[in-house]
Design a protein around this motif. Structure first.
Motif, mmCIF file in Angstrom:
data_model
loop_
_atom_site.group_PDB
_atom_site.id
_atom_site.type_symbol
_atom_site.label_atom_id
_atom_site.label_comp_id
_atom_site.label_asym_id
_atom_site.label_seq_id
_atom_site.Cartn_x
_atom_site.Cartn_y
_atom_site.Cartn_z
ATOM 1 N N TYR A 62 49.615 44.496 41.367
ATOM 2 C CA TYR A 62 50.619 45.496 41.724
ATOM 3 C C TYR A 62 50.330 46.085 43.105
ATOM 4 O O TYR A 62 51.246 46.360 43.870
ATOM 5 C CB TYR A 62 50.646 46.597 40.658
ATOM 6 N N ASN A 63 49.049 46.250 43.423
ATOM 7 C CA ASN A 63 48.646 46.785 44.728
ATOM 8 C C ASN A 63 48.593 45.716 45.813
ATOM 9 O O ASN A 63 48.228 46.015 46.941
ATOM 10 C CB ASN A 63 47.267 47.449 44.620
ATOM 11 N N LYS A 64 48.883 44.477 45.440
ATOM 12 C CA LYS A 64 48.848 43.324 46.345
ATOM 13 C C LYS A 64 47.440 43.070 46.892
ATOM 14 O O LYS A 64 47.261 42.660 48.030
ATOM 15 C CB LYS A 64 49.846 43.502 47.482
ATOM 16 N N LYS A 65 46.441 43.312 46.075
ATOM 17 C CA LYS A 65 45.046 42.991 46.388
ATOM 18 C C LYS A 65 44.647 41.818 45.497
ATOM 19 O O LYS A 65 43.828 41.939 44.590
ATOM 20 C CB LYS A 65 44.125 44.193 46.125
ATOM 21 N N TYR A 66 45.235 40.669 45.781
ATOM 22 C CA TYR A 66 45.077 39.509 44.916
ATOM 23 C C TYR A 66 43.645 38.972 44.912
ATOM 24 O O TYR A 66 43.231 38.357 43.949
ATOM 25 C CB TYR A 66 46.042 38.406 45.345
ATOM 26 N N TRP A 67 42.879 39.205 45.960
ATOM 27 C CA TRP A 67 41.527 38.689 46.032
ATOM 28 C C TRP A 67 40.596 39.379 45.036
ATOM 29 O O TRP A 67 39.524 38.864 44.731
ATOM 30 C CB TRP A 67 40.982 38.824 47.448
#
Length: 186
Positions: A62-67
């Motif tokens: 959701y926060n676009k911190k896929y790593w």
């Protein structure tokens, strides 16, 4: 002198010739208001924490911190693996101890006496409990990370706010002093 006159005439003619390669357009410039603050959604951290509580790693997505998603699953999965492994070994030692008390001596741990079987049970039970604590800890850490990350996305950091090291001479000894300056430009 011979060469100066033709060269100066050449520069004079080149400099006075007007070339219009493009058509001049009337453009309207729109000034962007840099002092206007972005809208802050106060529910964004709560949404991210809720999503991470439902499914670990969903708040990070959701926060676009896929790593961060592989780190979350790696930490929880490793702790869960050790929980299951220690639980199986605890059951094996417990089962062998119970059979030893019943009078059977045909288990995989024939080389151990009863005190060693009890010590093995305590060892694997303690490690199982610690692994369960790590599973819960990494799950909670996942939720906290999603919440804090969502709150920090809305934090206003721009070029007007800066921090830089500064080296300046001491007034008395003229030795260099090191310090930090915090600057905010209006």
């Amino acid at each position: 002198m011979n060469k100066i006159v033709p060269i100066s005439l050449l520069f004079f003619f080149i400099g006075t010739v007007s070339l219009f390669a493009q058509v001049k357009k009337d453009t309207v410039l729109v000034v962007k208001d840099t002092s206007k603050l972005q809208e802050i959604d106060p529910l964004t951290p709560a949404k991210a924490a809720f999503y991470s509580a439902i499914l670990p790693g969903l708040g990070q997505a959701y926060n676009k911190k896929y790593w961060k998603i592989p780190l979350v699953y790696g930490a929880i999965g490793t702790s869960l693996y050790f929980y299951i492994d220690n639980n199986n070994k605890y059951r094996d030692y417990r089962r062998a101890y119970k059979r030893r008390l019943e009078g059977y001596n045909d288990d995989d741990y024939q080389f151990l006496d009863e005190s060693r079987l009890v010590a093995g049970q305590k060892f694997y039970q303690r490690n199982r409990d610690l692994s369960a604590l790590f599973v819960v800890g990494f799950y909670v850490l996942n939720i906290i990370d999603a919440n804090v990350d969502a709150a920090l996305i809305q934090f206003n950091v721009n070029e007007r706010l800066s921090m830089r090291p500064e080296i300046y001479p001491n007034d008395v000894t003229f030795r260099p002093n090191v310090g930090l300056t915090f600057n905010y430009q209006f």
